[in-house]
Write a protein that holds these residues in place. Structure first.
Motif, PDB file in Angstrom:
ATOM      1  N   PRO A 438       1.140  -1.541  -0.213  1.00  0.00           N
ATOM      2  CA  PRO A 438       0.172  -0.545   0.339  1.00  0.00           C
ATOM      3  C   PRO A 438       0.663   1.597  -0.253  1.00  0.00           C
ATOM      4  O   PRO A 438       1.927   1.368   0.955  1.00  0.00           O
ATOM      5  CB  PRO A 438      -0.564   0.061   1.338  1.00  0.00           C
ATOM      6  N   VAL A 439       0.600   2.325  -0.847  1.00  0.00           N
ATOM      7  CA  VAL A 439       0.998   3.742  -0.604  1.00  0.00           C
ATOM      8  C   VAL A 439      -0.078   4.729   0.487  1.00  0.00           C
ATOM      9  O   VAL A 439      -1.102   4.616   0.116  1.00  0.00           O
ATOM     10  CB  VAL A 439       0.787   4.157  -2.277  1.00  0.00           C
ATOM     11  N   PRO A 440      -0.021   5.250   1.342  1.00  0.00           N
ATOM     12  CA  PRO A 440      -0.489   6.210   2.325  1.00  0.00           C
ATOM     13  C   PRO A 440      -1.431   6.722   1.237  1.00  0.00           C
ATOM     14  O   PRO A 440      -1.152   7.867   0.303  1.00  0.00           O
ATOM     15  CB  PRO A 440       0.703   6.685   3.068  1.00  0.00           C
ATOM     16  N   GLY A 441      -2.645   7.061   1.124  1.00  0.00           N
ATOM     17  CA  GLY A 441      -3.085   8.073   0.584  1.00  0.00           C
ATOM     18  C   GLY A 441      -3.907   7.386  -0.947  1.00  0.00           C
ATOM     19  O   GLY A 441      -4.641   8.139  -1.638  1.00  0.00           O
ATOM     20  N   VAL A 442      -3.421   6.531  -1.449  1.00  0.00           N
ATOM     21  CA  VAL A 442      -3.602   5.757  -3.023  1.00  0.00           C
ATOM     22  C   VAL A 442      -4.591   4.392  -2.311  1.00  0.00           C
ATOM     23  O   VAL A 442      -3.620   3.580  -1.679  1.00  0.00           O
ATOM     24  CB  VAL A 442      -2.517   5.609  -3.444  1.00  0.00           C
ATOM     25  N   ARG A 443      -5.504   4.434  -3.168  1.00  0.00           N
ATOM     26  CA  ARG A 443      -6.310   3.346  -3.741  1.00  0.00           C
ATOM     27  C   ARG A 443      -5.389   2.266  -4.812  1.00  0.00           C
ATOM     28  O   ARG A 443      -5.523   2.933  -5.742  1.00  0.00           O
ATOM     29  CB  ARG A 443      -7.916   3.343  -4.062  1.00  0.00           C
ATOM     30  N   MET A 444      -5.187   1.378  -4.073  1.00  0.00           N
ATOM     31  CA  MET A 444      -4.656   0.135  -5.321  1.00  0.00           C
ATOM     32  C   MET A 444      -5.687  -1.015  -5.727  1.00  0.00           C
ATOM     33  O   MET A 444      -6.553  -1.825  -4.686  1.00  0.00           O
ATOM     34  CB  MET A 444      -3.543   0.237  -4.893  1.00  0.00           C
ATOM     35  N   MET A 445      -4.686  -1.366  -6.762  1.00  0.00           N
ATOM     36  CA  MET A 445      -5.216  -2.536  -6.403  1.00  0.00           C
ATOM     37  C   MET A 445      -4.925  -3.194  -7.976  1.00  0.00           C
ATOM     38  O   MET A 445      -3.886  -2.846  -8.651  1.00  0.00           O
ATOM     39  CB  MET A 445      -7.179  -3.135  -6.844  1.00  0.00           C
TER      40      MET A 445
END
Length: 543
Positions: A438-445
């Motif tokens: 995860p990257v803080p503040g970023v929605r990821m998939m």
């Protein structure tokens, strides 16, 4: 009930001890990613030499060290094979003297090492780029050559005639046993790996017994005057040339460009979107249908801010330089639209987008979708040309020679030192431990094809949601389900799906991976304090 013959018991013991010793060392050092290889130490030719060479190609740091290691492996393999063949020889046939067997097997060990080395080399290359088709290019030739080489220690002349149907059958069973044994060695906890490796060695001993029996007692060799083994070698050499061409011509369905660039996004998608296509893609400059969507250009932006058209050769650039171009494009798109920015990357484009978030993040970028990212890439290393020493030194030079030969026959024109590959090599600790974090503040998939399961050693590989679906690298977007899930995720709907067969595929591929280079021992990696998934079995661990 017949009692086991003493020679058979000795054969099984000799075949069991070396895998057990390797397993003891791997468990002692906590090298979980390589545990699946231990069962191959006494596998029937050519898989035993394939095992040896993969270790050597990864773990040497100079020409003298490589040559000394190669000589030791040839002698070790010749001595061990002599013992295995002598104990496996059928009682109803006259066995040659040990001196003859030793001389023959030492010579054949050198020959098999030369024949197998290109495929072991390609296996190491597969661990750099984490592409399943590269690993397949290393395995198919082994599968083809195995029945021909497995009779070499006992048949004269071994290079003429076809192997018998029975020998082909035992060769197929050998491949299955190695695959299952690798999965079991990795799956069992801790020191249980050692007895499992020993049992796999016993299975190897039984396979040696059957293989030698079939080779020695075959009454008649078909096509006895035909040099079948050299022909098989030539066919095997064609595999690395054919697979890249097949990968290019096999249809992969709808592309990422068609899904996102060829239609308007739904009203509930509030983002501006940049689409990053993969390696060898091209862009003719046609603007997307939706004004809030842009194609990332590997050439940068024109004076008016439009992405420049680019050709496949323009994608041959470092991930760091691509991240600098993306930084400029993100800033221009955000200022033009006033919207938050979502990045959608495929293959190299996914790696570029993740590199950008690590090195040059923009506050406006709050969404990342990765299609077919290169999971756990950079597991091996070789230094740039001109470097006098370094881990994988000879591997690099042999890969350059191999790519040079491939280019003569119409290859891609790229090589093992192209900027994209060097980015994976030089920043391997990040891509091995942080790519799927995860990257803080970023929605990821990430959308992953099932072939990704065979592209890296088993273990935990993600700290972000993933959507697993049957498919090949770059071949997911032809599925309407995946297209729908992409749009839903862009609209803010959480998405994830894990398939039950994915861990099993990971485990079955465990024995065919090249051993990873330990992060902490390579001085060329600046971030050597990164936790190593090869030992922890997990990613996203804090330094």
């Amino acid at each position: 009930m017949r009692r086991p013959r003493p020679r058979l018991l000795a054969l099984c013991a000799l075949a069991a001890v070396p895998p057990a010793i390797e397993a003891v060392l791997l468990v002692h050092f906590g090298f979980v990613a390589a545990e699946g290889l231990s069962s191959q130490v006494t596998a029937v030719w050519p898989y035993d030499s394939y095992h040896d060479l993969r270790w050597l190609y990864v773990y040497h740091d100079s020409w003298p060290e490589f040559l000394a290691g190669l000589l030791l492996l040839i002698v070790f393999r010749g001595l061990l094979t002599t013992g295995l063949v002598a104990l496996a020889w059928p009682a109803e046939a006259a066995r040659p003297g040990l001196r003859w067997l030793l001389g023959r097997n030492l010579a054949l060990s050198a020959v098999v090492t030369v024949l197998v080395s290109p495929w072991a080399l390609i296996s190491v290359a597969a661990s750099v780029v984490a592409l399943s088709w590269v690993l397949l290019a290393s395995l198919l030739p082994m599968f083809l050559l195995a029945p021909f080489l497995q009779r070499a220690a006992v048949v004269e002349p071994w290079w003429r005639g076809l192997p018998s149907i029975a020998l082909v059958g035992w060769s197929l069973l050998n491949f299955v046993v190695i695959t299952v044994a690798g999965a079991l060695c990795w799956s069992v906890p801790g020191w249980w790996t050692v007895p499992v490796a020993a049992l796999a060695g016993i299975a190897n001993g039984l396979l040696w017994e059957r293989t030698v029996h079939v080779a020695v007692l075959t009454p008649r060799v078909r096509w006895a005057r035909v040099p079948a083994t050299p022909i098989a070698v030539l066919l095997a050499l064609a595999v690395p040339l054919a697979i890249p061409l097949l990968v290019q011509i096999v249809p992969t369905g709808v592309t990422i460009e068609q899904v996102v660039l060829g239609q308007r996004l739904p009203a509930d998608v509030r983002h501006a979107v940049i689409v990053l296509a993969g390696h060898s893609s091209a862009y003719d400059g046609t603007p997307p249908v939706d004004a809030n969507v842009e194609r990332f250009s590997y050439r940068g932006l024109a004076g008016d801010g439009r992405p420049l058209p680019y050709r496949p050769g323009d994608t041959v650039r470092s991930l760091e330089s691509g991240a600098a171009l993306l930084e400029t494009q993100v800033d221009r798109l955000h200022r033009r639209t006033g919207r938050p920015v979502a990045l959608i990357g495929e293959s190299e484009g996914a790696m570029l987008a993740r590199t950008y978030l690590a090195q040059r993040p923009h506050a406006a970028v709050d969404t990342l979708v990765m299609f077919s990212p290169l999971i756990n890439a950079g597991r091996a290393y070789y230094p740039p040309p001109g470097t006098p020493h370094g881990w994988g030194l000879v591997t690099g030079w042999q890969l350059r020679a191999l790519f040079g030969v491939v280019d003569v026959f119409g290859g891609t024109g790229t090589g093992p030192d192209e900027p994209f590959i060097r980015s994976l090599l030089d920043n391997a600790p990040f891509y091995r431990n942080q790519l799927m974090c995860p990257v803080p503040g970023v929605r990821m998939m990430a959308f992953l094809p099932t072939t990704t399961a065979t592209e890296a050693p088993p273990g935990d590989y993600t700290g972000i949601p993933v959507f697993q679906t049957p498919g090949v690298h770059g071949g997911l977007l032809g599925r309407s389900l995946v297209q729908d899930r992409l749009i839903h995720f862009l609209a803010g709907v959480p998405e994830s799906r894990k398939r039950q067969e994915y861990p099993l595929l990971q485990q079955l591929g465990a024995g065919w991976q090249a051993p990873p280079l330990a992060i902490r021992i390579n001085p060329a990696w600046n971030d050597r304090r990164q936790p190593d998934p090869s030992f922890t079995g997990r990613v996203c661990q804090p330094a």
